[in-house]
Write a protein that holds these residues in place. Sequence first.
Motif, short mmCIF file in Angstrom:
data_model
loop_
_atom_site.label_atom_id
_atom_site.label_comp_id
_atom_site.label_asym_id
_atom_site.label_seq_id
_atom_site.Cartn_x
_atom_site.Cartn_y
_atom_site.Cartn_z
N LEU A 102 -21.84 -11.70 -36.46
CA LEU A 102 -22.61 -10.80 -35.60
C LEU A 102 -22.93 -9.54 -36.40
O LEU A 102 -22.38 -8.46 -36.16
N PRO A 103 -23.83 -9.64 -37.39
CA PRO A 103 -24.06 -8.53 -38.33
C PRO A 103 -24.63 -7.28 -37.68
O PRO A 103 -24.55 -6.20 -38.28
N GLU A 104 -25.18 -7.39 -36.48
CA GLU A 104 -25.73 -6.19 -35.83
C GLU A 104 -24.66 -5.17 -35.48
O GLU A 104 -24.96 -4.00 -35.20
N HIS A 105 -23.39 -5.57 -35.52
CA HIS A 105 -22.31 -4.64 -35.20
C HIS A 105 -21.72 -3.96 -36.43
O HIS A 105 -20.85 -3.10 -36.29
N CYS A 106 -22.19 -4.33 -37.64
CA CYS A 106 -21.69 -3.68 -38.86
C CYS A 106 -22.17 -2.23 -38.89
O CYS A 106 -23.32 -1.94 -38.57
N PRO A 159 -17.56 -3.10 -39.06
CA PRO A 159 -16.67 -4.23 -38.75
C PRO A 159 -17.44 -5.56 -38.80
O PRO A 159 -18.56 -5.65 -38.32
N PHE A 160 -16.81 -6.55 -39.40
CA PHE A 160 -17.40 -7.89 -39.36
C PHE A 160 -16.70 -8.72 -38.31
O PHE A 160 -15.55 -8.46 -37.94
N VAL A 161 -17.41 -9.72 -37.80
CA VAL A 161 -16.89 -10.58 -36.73
C VAL A 161 -16.92 -12.02 -37.21
O VAL A 161 -17.93 -12.49 -37.74
N ARG A 162 -15.80 -12.69 -37.00
CA ARG A 162 -15.71 -14.12 -37.32
C ARG A 162 -15.40 -14.87 -36.03
O ARG A 162 -14.36 -14.65 -35.40
N LEU A 163 -16.31 -15.73 -35.59
CA LEU A 163 -16.07 -16.55 -34.41
C LEU A 163 -15.19 -17.73 -34.81
O LEU A 163 -15.50 -18.45 -35.76
N VAL A 164 -14.09 -17.91 -34.09
CA VAL A 164 -13.14 -18.98 -34.40
C VAL A 164 -13.04 -19.90 -33.20
O VAL A 164 -12.53 -19.51 -32.14
N PRO A 174 -15.39 7.08 -37.32
CA PRO A 174 -16.16 6.96 -36.07
C PRO A 174 -17.23 5.89 -36.10
O PRO A 174 -17.52 5.28 -35.08
N ALA A 175 -17.83 5.63 -37.24
CA ALA A 175 -18.90 4.63 -37.29
C ALA A 175 -18.34 3.23 -37.00
O ALA A 175 -18.89 2.49 -36.16
N GLN A 176 -17.25 2.86 -37.67
CA GLN A 176 -16.66 1.55 -37.42
C GLN A 176 -16.10 1.46 -35.99
O GLN A 176 -16.19 0.40 -35.36
N LEU A 177 -15.52 2.53 -35.50
CA LEU A 177 -15.00 2.51 -34.13
C LEU A 177 -16.12 2.30 -33.13
O LEU A 177 -15.97 1.58 -32.14
N GLU A 178 -17.28 2.90 -33.38
CA GLU A 178 -18.43 2.68 -32.51
C GLU A 178 -18.88 1.22 -32.57
O GLU A 178 -19.22 0.60 -31.56
N GLY A 179 -18.87 0.66 -33.78
CA GLY A 179 -19.21 -0.76 -33.92
C GLY A 179 -18.21 -1.65 -33.23
O GLY A 179 -18.59 -2.65 -32.59
N LEU A 180 -16.93 -1.31 -33.32
CA LEU A 180 -15.90 -2.09 -32.64
C LEU A 180 -16.07 -2.02 -31.13
O LEU A 180 -15.91 -3.04 -30.43
N VAL A 213 -16.41 -5.24 -28.58
CA VAL A 213 -15.58 -5.48 -27.40
C VAL A 213 -16.45 -5.74 -26.17
O VAL A 213 -16.11 -6.57 -25.32
N LYS A 214 -17.58 -5.06 -26.08
CA LYS A 214 -18.46 -5.18 -24.90
C LYS A 214 -19.48 -6.31 -25.02
O LYS A 214 -20.19 -6.60 -24.05
N ASP A 215 -19.57 -6.92 -26.18
CA ASP A 215 -20.61 -7.94 -26.41
C ASP A 215 -20.37 -9.13 -25.48
O ASP A 215 -19.32 -9.77 -25.53
#
Length: 296
Positions: free
Chosen positions: A129-133, A139-144, A171-177, A181-183
């Motif tokens: 989900l690269p839009e959250h980087c 932060p990167f996301v890995r779907l498992v 703050p930038a990564q926390l905003e992405g995280l 969480v809300k995705d």
Amino acid sequence: MRFVHCSDVHITGDYFALPLRRLGWRRWLAFAELTVGGRARAYRHAPETLARIAQEAHAHAADHFILSGDLTAYALESEFQGAREALGSWVEDRRRCTVIPGNHDVFTPGSHRSRRFERYFGHLLESDLPEHCREGAFPFVRLVGEGAAVVGLLSARVPFLPGLAQGWVGPAQLEGLAAVVKDPRLAGRALLVVVHHAPLTPRGRTDHVFHGLRDAEALCRLLPGPRHAVLHGHIHHRYHHEATAGRPHLFGAGSSTLAGHEGYWVIDVAAGQVVGGQPHTPGGLSQAGGPPGRHA
């Protein structure tokens, strides 16, 4: 679903065979820790121990292997190469492996500028989900599978001086995280967030200013309850703080290859929640507690 989590494996090169001019002054200062402090001796068998943990992950029928930083002693090229080789087939497939850097992996400005970690593990930073980087790959996301996602954060920063081992997400990564969480695409999935620095010590306290995670409280606020877990290293204890209404599960993997205190976590996820974790030592024996001692 099942995850194997290890950390702080500290693959250690032969510093005594290298010319001092190639090591740089930061590593010169580390010689006391390597020799008098016993680090070189304590991690002499780290490659073999990490390889054994990687092999045992297959025996545990793990769906995903996680290493939460400090792959190296002091960020030598040979140490990164040794860590990659020890991980075996896990490291070849980003769908099955997550690795993030620790503070020892950015020990020198040169290792950071040359992107030494990325040369060996950059393929594992690509996000589903690269839009959250927000900060480079993080932060990167890995779907498992269908029931979990692994989120990688960067807390390791090049220290101003050796011995200053604090970290921060920022703050930038926390905003992405928060966006992760809300995705809605992640609804119903457990979120396992991987960061190097520890949000809390084994006693449930904030770590000291020169060693801790500066924005630990902000991180934990974003991840309340048993849907979430933070998997970390940095503190060389193996411990678990249960999730509460205001914070996630916290799994500290300790130093997985430290002689006499080897070990790792096997963490289970079911129905979109983290349902348990069991500490193990290489050799297949589960262990009830964590080892003594703490190091950066």
